[in-house]
Motif scaffolding. Structure first.
Motif, PDB file in Angstrom:
ATOM      1  N   GLU A  32       0.911  -1.346   0.057  1.00  0.00           N
ATOM      2  CA  GLU A  32       0.102   0.011   0.058  1.00  0.00           C
ATOM      3  C   GLU A  32       0.905   1.381   0.041  1.00  0.00           C
ATOM      4  OE1 GLU A  32      -3.091   0.195   2.595  1.00  0.00           O
ATOM      5  OE2 GLU A  32      -3.607  -1.811   2.463  1.00  0.00           O
ATOM      6  N   ASP A  33       1.904   1.094   0.845  1.00  0.00           N
ATOM      7  CA  ASP A  33       2.911   2.443   0.752  1.00  0.00           C
ATOM      8  C   ASP A  33       3.413   2.436  -0.492  1.00  0.00           C
ATOM      9  OD1 ASP A  33       2.667   2.720   3.342  1.00  0.00           O
ATOM     10  OD2 ASP A  33       4.314   1.895   4.128  1.00  0.00           O
ATOM     11  N   VAL A  34       3.806   1.611  -1.308  1.00  0.00           N
ATOM     12  CA  VAL A  34       4.391   1.570  -2.565  1.00  0.00           C
ATOM     13  C   VAL A  34       3.318   2.240  -3.642  1.00  0.00           C
ATOM     14  CG1 VAL A  34       4.996   0.280  -4.808  1.00  0.00           C
ATOM     15  CG2 VAL A  34       6.335  -0.239  -2.446  1.00  0.00           C
ATOM     16  N   MET A  35       2.207   1.965  -3.554  1.00  0.00           N
ATOM     17  CA  MET A  35       1.018   2.550  -4.302  1.00  0.00           C
ATOM     18  C   MET A  35       0.926   3.709  -3.914  1.00  0.00           C
ATOM     19  SD  MET A  35      -1.931  -0.617  -3.691  1.00  0.00           S
ATOM     20  CE  MET A  35      -3.091   0.514  -4.732  1.00  0.00           C
ATOM     21  N   GLN A  36       0.833   4.265  -2.928  1.00  0.00           N
ATOM     22  CA  GLN A  36       0.810   5.684  -2.658  1.00  0.00           C
ATOM     23  C   GLN A  36       2.023   6.611  -3.280  1.00  0.00           C
ATOM     24  OE1 GLN A  36      -0.022   6.490   1.422  1.00  0.00           O
ATOM     25  NE2 GLN A  36      -1.318   4.682   1.847  1.00  0.00           N
ATOM     26  N   ASP A  37       2.969   5.983  -3.123  1.00  0.00           N
ATOM     27  CA  ASP A  37       4.258   6.633  -3.463  1.00  0.00           C
ATOM     28  C   ASP A  37       4.433   6.845  -5.145  1.00  0.00           C
ATOM     29  OD1 ASP A  37       5.307   6.926  -0.987  1.00  0.00           O
ATOM     30  OD2 ASP A  37       6.774   5.243  -0.874  1.00  0.00           O
ATOM     31  N   ALA A  38       3.904   5.641  -5.807  1.00  0.00           N
ATOM     32  CA  ALA A  38       3.888   5.479  -7.173  1.00  0.00           C
ATOM     33  C   ALA A  38       2.934   6.542  -7.508  1.00  0.00           C
ATOM     34  CB  ALA A  38       3.596   4.155  -7.668  1.00  0.00           C
ATOM     35  N   TYR A  39       1.664   6.716  -7.034  1.00  0.00           N
ATOM     36  CA  TYR A  39       0.731   7.497  -7.473  1.00  0.00           C
ATOM     37  C   TYR A  39       1.046   9.106  -7.333  1.00  0.00           C
ATOM     38  CZ  TYR A  39      -2.713   3.868  -8.212  1.00  0.00           C
ATOM     39  OH  TYR A  39      -3.504   3.098  -8.702  1.00  0.00           O
ATOM     40  N   VAL A  40       1.934   9.256  -6.185  1.00  0.00           N
ATOM     41  CA  VAL A  40       2.320  10.562  -6.030  1.00  0.00           C
ATOM     42  C   VAL A  40       3.281  10.993  -6.885  1.00  0.00           C
ATOM     43  CG1 VAL A  40       3.791  12.122  -4.276  1.00  0.00           C
ATOM     44  CG2 VAL A  40       1.804  10.729  -3.608  1.00  0.00           C
ATOM     45  N   ARG A  41       4.230   9.905  -7.271  1.00  0.00           N
ATOM     46  CA  ARG A  41       5.449  10.481  -8.235  1.00  0.00           C
ATOM     47  C   ARG A  41       4.677  10.457  -9.741  1.00  0.00           C
ATOM     48  NH1 ARG A  41      10.794   9.858  -7.837  1.00  0.00           N
ATOM     49  NH2 ARG A  41      10.812   8.848  -5.826  1.00  0.00           N
ATOM     50  N   ALA A  42       4.006   9.766  -9.947  1.00  0.00           N
ATOM     51  CA  ALA A  42       3.309   9.733 -11.126  1.00  0.00           C
ATOM     52  C   ALA A  42       2.546  11.037 -11.545  1.00  0.00           C
ATOM     53  CB  ALA A  42       2.470   8.606 -11.548  1.00  0.00           C
ATOM     54  N   TYR A  43       1.665  11.833 -10.392  1.00  0.00           N
ATOM     55  CA  TYR A  43       1.187  12.775 -10.525  1.00  0.00           C
ATOM     56  C   TYR A  43       2.349  14.096 -10.900  1.00  0.00           C
ATOM     57  CZ  TYR A  43      -1.805  16.641  -9.402  1.00  0.00           C
ATOM     58  OH  TYR A  43      -2.668  17.966  -9.510  1.00  0.00           O
ATOM     59  N   GLN A  44       3.328  13.867 -10.025  1.00  0.00           N
ATOM     60  CA  GLN A  44       4.358  14.925  -9.926  1.00  0.00           C
ATOM     61  C   GLN A  44       5.072  14.943 -11.441  1.00  0.00           C
ATOM     62  OE1 GLN A  44       6.520  13.753  -6.369  1.00  0.00           O
ATOM     63  NE2 GLN A  44       5.414  15.031  -5.274  1.00  0.00           N
ATOM     64  N   HIS A  45       5.127  14.033 -12.070  1.00  0.00           N
ATOM     65  CA  HIS A  45       5.692  13.742 -13.259  1.00  0.00           C
ATOM     66  C   HIS A  45       4.950  13.644 -14.547  1.00  0.00           C
ATOM     67  CE1 HIS A  45       9.159  12.981 -10.326  1.00  0.00           C
ATOM     68  NE2 HIS A  45       9.831  13.530 -11.355  1.00  0.00           N
ATOM     69  N   ALA A  70       4.284   5.044 -24.709  1.00  0.00           N
ATOM     70  CA  ALA A  70       3.908   3.824 -24.198  1.00  0.00           C
ATOM     71  C   ALA A  70       2.569   4.001 -23.620  1.00  0.00           C
ATOM     72  CB  ALA A  70       4.818   3.251 -23.022  1.00  0.00           C
ATOM     73  N   LYS A  71       1.703   2.804 -23.318  1.00  0.00           N
ATOM     74  CA  LYS A  71       0.447   2.911 -22.769  1.00  0.00           C
ATOM     75  C   LYS A  71       0.716   3.842 -21.236  1.00  0.00           C
ATOM     76  CE  LYS A  71      -2.020  -0.976 -24.495  1.00  0.00           C
ATOM     77  NZ  LYS A  71      -2.824  -2.226 -24.162  1.00  0.00           N
ATOM     78  N   PHE A  72      -0.321   4.516 -20.905  1.00  0.00           N
ATOM     79  CA  PHE A  72      -0.248   5.210 -19.568  1.00  0.00           C
ATOM     80  C   PHE A  72      -0.114   3.996 -18.518  1.00  0.00           C
ATOM     81  CE2 PHE A  72      -2.265   6.406 -15.496  1.00  0.00           C
ATOM     82  CZ  PHE A  72      -1.536   7.492 -15.389  1.00  0.00           C
ATOM     83  N   SER A  73      -0.932   2.958 -18.844  1.00  0.00           N
ATOM     84  CA  SER A  73      -0.900   1.836 -17.669  1.00  0.00           C
ATOM     85  C   SER A  73       0.528   1.212 -17.638  1.00  0.00           C
ATOM     86  CB  SER A  73      -1.866   0.961 -18.047  1.00  0.00           C
ATOM     87  OG  SER A  73      -1.673   0.392 -19.498  1.00  0.00           O
ATOM     88  N   THR A  74       1.079   0.993 -18.565  1.00  0.00           N
ATOM     89  CA  THR A  74       2.563   0.502 -18.764  1.00  0.00           C
ATOM     90  C   THR A  74       3.589   1.730 -17.920  1.00  0.00           C
ATOM     91  OG1 THR A  74       2.198  -0.405 -20.762  1.00  0.00           O
ATOM     92  CG2 THR A  74       4.516  -0.422 -20.005  1.00  0.00           C
ATOM     93  N   TRP A  75       3.430   2.817 -18.338  1.00  0.00           N
ATOM     94  CA  TRP A  75       4.155   3.750 -17.571  1.00  0.00           C
ATOM     95  C   TRP A  75       3.874   3.659 -16.034  1.00  0.00           C
ATOM     96  CZ3 TRP A  75       2.957   8.760 -15.333  1.00  0.00           C
ATOM     97  CH2 TRP A  75       4.026   9.656 -15.308  1.00  0.00           C
ATOM     98  N   LEU A  76       2.726   3.747 -15.631  1.00  0.00           N
ATOM     99  CA  LEU A  76       2.398   3.866 -14.316  1.00  0.00           C
ATOM    100  C   LEU A  76       2.916   2.513 -13.473  1.00  0.00           C
ATOM    101  CD1 LEU A  76       0.976   5.037 -11.880  1.00  0.00           C
ATOM    102  CD2 LEU A  76      -1.165   4.063 -12.400  1.00  0.00           C
ATOM    103  N   THR A  77       2.754   1.422 -14.309  1.00  0.00           N
ATOM    104  CA  THR A  77       3.198   0.245 -13.574  1.00  0.00           C
ATOM    105  C   THR A  77       4.643   0.124 -13.455  1.00  0.00           C
ATOM    106  OG1 THR A  77       1.094  -0.873 -14.552  1.00  0.00           O
ATOM    107  CG2 THR A  77       3.033  -2.238 -13.778  1.00  0.00           C
ATOM    108  N   ARG A  78       5.368   0.588 -14.351  1.00  0.00           N
ATOM    109  CA  ARG A  78       6.907   0.558 -14.469  1.00  0.00           C
ATOM    110  C   ARG A  78       7.392   1.710 -12.937  1.00  0.00           C
ATOM    111  NH1 ARG A  78       8.064   2.121 -19.434  1.00  0.00           N
ATOM    112  NH2 ARG A  78       8.157   4.411 -18.862  1.00  0.00           N
ATOM    113  N   ILE A  79       6.633   2.639 -12.831  1.00  0.00           N
ATOM    114  CA  ILE A  79       6.951   3.741 -11.785  1.00  0.00           C
ATOM    115  C   ILE A  79       6.851   2.715 -10.375  1.00  0.00           C
ATOM    116  CG2 ILE A  79       6.202   5.582 -10.285  1.00  0.00           C
ATOM    117  CD1 ILE A  79       5.456   7.038 -12.935  1.00  0.00           C
ATOM    118  N   ALA A  80       5.606   1.830 -10.536  1.00  0.00           N
ATOM    119  CA  ALA A  80       5.761   1.261  -9.126  1.00  0.00           C
ATOM    120  C   ALA A  80       6.535   0.157  -8.962  1.00  0.00           C
ATOM    121  CB  ALA A  80       4.086   0.623  -9.188  1.00  0.00           C
ATOM    122  N   VAL A  81       6.761  -0.425  -9.918  1.00  0.00           N
ATOM    123  CA  VAL A  81       7.774  -1.627 -10.102  1.00  0.00           C
ATOM    124  C   VAL A  81       9.010  -1.013  -9.414  1.00  0.00           C
ATOM    125  CG1 VAL A  81       9.292  -3.084 -11.423  1.00  0.00           C
ATOM    126  CG2 VAL A  81       6.863  -3.107 -11.852  1.00  0.00           C
TER     127      VAL A  81
END
Length: 228
Positions: A58-71, A79-90
């Protein structure tokens, strides 16, 4: 337009991720919730597969969403947005895993058993079927969590989330061939583990329990007019 009404319009008109991103960047920031709700399950699964811990995922999800929003302005649509977002979470999950230097023991995960595979239970199932689905989900999750990390993450993205080989390769910075090899090994590992579990319990399969045994005997005696 109010946030709730805007979200409802986006859902009704099935706006694409790219449409939503453009409108978020234009100032309709309430729409970012739609992107999060679309990909919460995927991000949870991939983070959970890497970290094997619910709270950390859950912490990673939150961090990934914050980072994605900031960038978000840096998303170029190649690439697909879903791929871009998933890569950030990974990347967030792998970085956290390296900081911890080791995974949490499976022995400490009983409280979260079955959550990764919760979607196995389908709507409209009766209570007995739903209980079986939960039990099966727990068995599958334990088998998945025993896989090596590099195999486990590929399996989650390809076979659980249904991402293509190319999308998975892009998320993990791998070649498509490496994705195929790791997926093959993950499936082989799961088969071996599940077959071992099945073999250990095969003798208990299709047991005729005492109640059913009595029912059959009583029915036959009644049909034949015999006294027990």
């Amino acid at each position: 337009m109010a946030g709730a009404a805007l979200l409802e319009q986006a859902r009704q008109e099935a706006w694409s991720d790219e449409q939503v991103v453009r409108r978020v960047l234009a100032g309709e920031t309430a729409l970012y919730e739609l992107l999060m709700r679309r990909y919460n399950q995927r991000l949870y699964r991939v983070a959970r597969a890497i970290l094997r811990n619910d709270a950390e995922a859950e912490d990673v999800m939150q961090d990934a969403y914050v980072r994605a929003y900031q960038h978000l302005a840096n998303y170029e649509g190649r690439a697909k947005f879903s791929t871009w977002l998933t890569r950030i979470a990974v990347h967030e999950a792998l970085a956290r895993s390296r900081r911890h230097s080791r995974f949490q023991s499976l022995d400490n995960e009983e409280e979260s058993k079955g959550r990764v595979m919760r979607s196995l239970a389908s709507a409209g199932r009766n209570p007995e079927e739903a209980a079986y689905d939960r039990e099966l989900g727990g068995v599958l999750e334990q088998a998945i969590l025993k896989l090596p990390e590099d195999h486990r993450v590929v399996f989650m993205l390809r076979d659980v989330e249904g991402m293509s080989t190319d999308e998975t390769a892009e998320c993990l910075n791998l070649s498509p061939e490496n994705v195929k090899v790791r997926l093959h090994r993950a499936r082989a590992g799961l088969r071996k583990d599940l077959y071992a579990r099945a073999g250990a319990t095969a003798a208990q399969s299709f047991e005729l329990h005492a109640v059913r045994c009595d029912r059959v005997v009583n029915s036959v005696f009644k049909e034949l007019g015999l006294q027990g």
